[in-house]
Design a protein around this motif. Sequence first.
Motif, PDB file in Angstrom:
ATOM      1  N   UNK A   1       0.837  -1.192   0.000  1.00  0.00           N
ATOM      2  CA  UNK A   1       0.000   0.000   0.000  1.00  0.00           C
ATOM      3  C   UNK A   1       0.874   1.246   0.000  1.00  0.00           C
ATOM      4  N   UNK A   2       0.287   2.375  -0.375  1.00  0.00           N
ATOM      5  CA  UNK A   2       0.963   3.653  -0.227  1.00  0.00           C
ATOM      6  C   UNK A   2       1.337   3.855   1.240  1.00  0.00           C
ATOM      7  N   UNK A   3       2.584   4.253   1.463  1.00  0.00           N
ATOM      8  CA  UNK A   3       3.052   4.477   2.821  1.00  0.00           C
ATOM      9  C   UNK A   3       3.790   3.308   3.429  1.00  0.00           C
ATOM     10  N   UNK A   4       3.690   2.120   2.812  1.00  0.00           N
ATOM     11  CA  UNK A   4       4.452   0.968   3.306  1.00  0.00           C
ATOM     12  C   UNK A   4       5.937   1.192   3.076  1.00  0.00           C
ATOM     13  N   UNK A   5       6.753   0.640   3.950  1.00  0.00           N
ATOM     14  CA  UNK A   5       8.206   0.746   3.793  1.00  0.00           C
ATOM     15  C   UNK A   5       8.663  -0.074   2.598  1.00  0.00           C
ATOM     16  N   UNK A   6       9.670   0.434   1.897  1.00  0.00           N
ATOM     17  CA  UNK A   6      10.223  -0.250   0.722  1.00  0.00           C
ATOM     18  C   UNK A   6      11.570  -0.863   1.102  1.00  0.00           C
ATOM     19  N   UNK A   7      11.681  -2.173   0.941  1.00  0.00           N
ATOM     20  CA  UNK A   7      12.905  -2.882   1.306  1.00  0.00           C
ATOM     21  C   UNK A   7      13.618  -3.471   0.092  1.00  0.00           C
ATOM     22  N   UNK A   8      13.148  -3.152  -1.110  1.00  0.00           N
ATOM     23  CA  UNK A   8      13.752  -3.687  -2.325  1.00  0.00           C
ATOM     24  C   UNK A   8      12.833  -3.430  -3.500  1.00  0.00           C
ATOM     25  N   UNK A   9      13.053  -4.130  -4.594  1.00  0.00           N
ATOM     26  CA  UNK A   9      12.154  -3.980  -5.739  1.00  0.00           C
ATOM     27  C   UNK A   9      11.789  -5.342  -6.305  1.00  0.00           C
ATOM     28  N   UNK A  10      10.845  -5.355  -7.233  1.00  0.00           N
ATOM     29  CA  UNK A  10      10.303  -6.598  -7.774  1.00  0.00           C
ATOM     30  C   UNK A  10      10.565  -6.720  -9.271  1.00  0.00           C
ATOM     31  N   UNK A  11      10.738  -7.943  -9.699  1.00  0.00           N
ATOM     32  CA  UNK A  11      10.793  -8.327 -11.104  1.00  0.00           C
ATOM     33  C   UNK A  11       9.628  -9.263 -11.361  1.00  0.00           C
ATOM     34  N   UNK A  12       8.817  -8.961 -12.376  1.00  0.00           N
ATOM     35  CA  UNK A  12       7.676  -9.816 -12.713  1.00  0.00           C
ATOM     36  C   UNK A  12       8.165 -10.979 -13.572  1.00  0.00           C
ATOM     37  N   UNK A  13       7.970 -12.192 -13.076  1.00  0.00           N
ATOM     38  CA  UNK A  13       8.334 -13.398 -13.822  1.00  0.00           C
ATOM     39  C   UNK A  13       7.154 -13.893 -14.658  1.00  0.00           C
TER      40      UNK A  13
ATOM     41  N   UNK B   1      15.858   3.436  -4.045  1.00  0.00           N
ATOM     42  CA  UNK B   1      17.046   4.283  -4.011  1.00  0.00           C
ATOM     43  C   UNK B   1      16.806   5.544  -3.191  1.00  0.00           C
ATOM     44  N   UNK B   2      15.587   6.062  -3.217  1.00  0.00           N
ATOM     45  CA  UNK B   2      15.257   7.249  -2.431  1.00  0.00           C
ATOM     46  C   UNK B   2      15.142   6.916  -0.940  1.00  0.00           C
ATOM     47  N   UNK B   3      14.966   5.623  -0.642  1.00  0.00           N
ATOM     48  CA  UNK B   3      14.770   5.154   0.728  1.00  0.00           C
ATOM     49  C   UNK B   3      13.577   5.864   1.374  1.00  0.00           C
ATOM     50  N   UNK B   4      12.485   5.912   0.581  1.00  0.00           N
ATOM     51  CA  UNK B   4      11.224   6.507   1.013  1.00  0.00           C
ATOM     52  C   UNK B   4      10.143   5.416   1.011  1.00  0.00           C
ATOM     53  N   UNK B   5       9.011   5.655   1.683  1.00  0.00           N
ATOM     54  CA  UNK B   5       7.890   4.706   1.587  1.00  0.00           C
ATOM     55  C   UNK B   5       7.312   4.718   0.171  1.00  0.00           C
ATOM     56  N   UNK B   6       6.551   3.666  -0.148  1.00  0.00           N
ATOM     57  CA  UNK B   6       5.875   3.609  -1.446  1.00  0.00           C
ATOM     58  C   UNK B   6       4.889   4.767  -1.574  1.00  0.00           C
ATOM     59  N   UNK B   7       4.804   5.345  -2.767  1.00  0.00           N
ATOM     60  CA  UNK B   7       3.911   6.477  -3.004  1.00  0.00           C
ATOM     61  C   UNK B   7       2.611   6.047  -3.689  1.00  0.00           C
ATOM     62  N   UNK B   8       2.481   4.761  -3.996  1.00  0.00           N
ATOM     63  CA  UNK B   8       1.262   4.228  -4.583  1.00  0.00           C
ATOM     64  C   UNK B   8       1.094   2.789  -4.129  1.00  0.00           C
ATOM     65  N   UNK B   9       0.069   2.131  -4.634  1.00  0.00           N
ATOM     66  CA  UNK B   9      -0.179   0.743  -4.257  1.00  0.00           C
ATOM     67  C   UNK B   9       0.091  -0.177  -5.444  1.00  0.00           C
ATOM     68  N   UNK B  10       0.344  -1.440  -5.153  1.00  0.00           N
ATOM     69  CA  UNK B  10       0.540  -2.444  -6.191  1.00  0.00           C
ATOM     70  C   UNK B  10      -0.404  -3.608  -5.919  1.00  0.00           C
ATOM     71  N   UNK B  11      -1.056  -4.082  -6.985  1.00  0.00           N
ATOM     72  CA  UNK B  11      -2.024  -5.166  -6.865  1.00  0.00           C
ATOM     73  C   UNK B  11      -1.848  -6.142  -8.015  1.00  0.00           C
TER      74      UNK B  11
END
Length: 243
Positions: A53-65, A98-108
């Motif tokens: 969700x928006x505001x969740x902490x970001x600990x990495x990124x995703x690759x869609x397989x 890289x910004x070390x900020x929370x997510x600014x949007x949601x992913x579903x």
Amino acid sequence: MAAVQGNGTSGSIDVIASLRQTAVFADLQESDLQRLAQGCRIEHYERGNILFHKGDACHGFHLVLSGQVKLAFVSAAGNQKVVEIIRPGQTFGEAVMFMQKPYVLMAQALTECRLLFIAKDAIFQEMREAPEFCQRLIAGLAMRLHNLIKDLEIYSLCSGRERIICYLLGEMSDEEGNTPSGRVEICLPTHKGTIASRLNLTQEHFSRVLHELADDGLIAVDGRRIVVPDTADLHASLSGGRG
């Protein structure tokens, strides 16, 4: 909730194979891939699952397989604006990481998805070890920015009809942006409401333009299946027509 495949022996093999098939990681040495794999895990999501969700902490990124993921803003009233639809081979979340900020949007998850999560600590370690890897990451981020600027140009300067035609032409184009000639059949990757939001249109406007294009003989619509009798005619129609 996601089903997570860890990075044990069999999981590590799957992770390394997935990394090797992706452009940004393809040139890494086997030892580099093995080291990077220690900070990765494969995740499985059912259709409709929320990745974050928006505001969740970001600990990495995703690759869609496999599958598709929707990135969207959500208003206080629950309305959504789809920003991007991520498909196999594409990544998301790098900039926020890289910004070390929370997510600014949601992913579903739009469909059942298989994703590779790459932890930021593993990425930062690899960047220290391999300058060429940094260049590929920067190139990927630059391409994402380029595509967002193109989207902004289309939303600002093009009519709804032009946006939809450009979208359809993009759906049938190859990785170099070349459009095949003659008759082409495509299947919309998700339901029309999601695509309409992606194009900054209402679903009603999207459906109306599809009907207009069908009435003009430029396409034939059968649910999510769209047949373009002649791609040259569809491309030529960008120079005129209704809004």
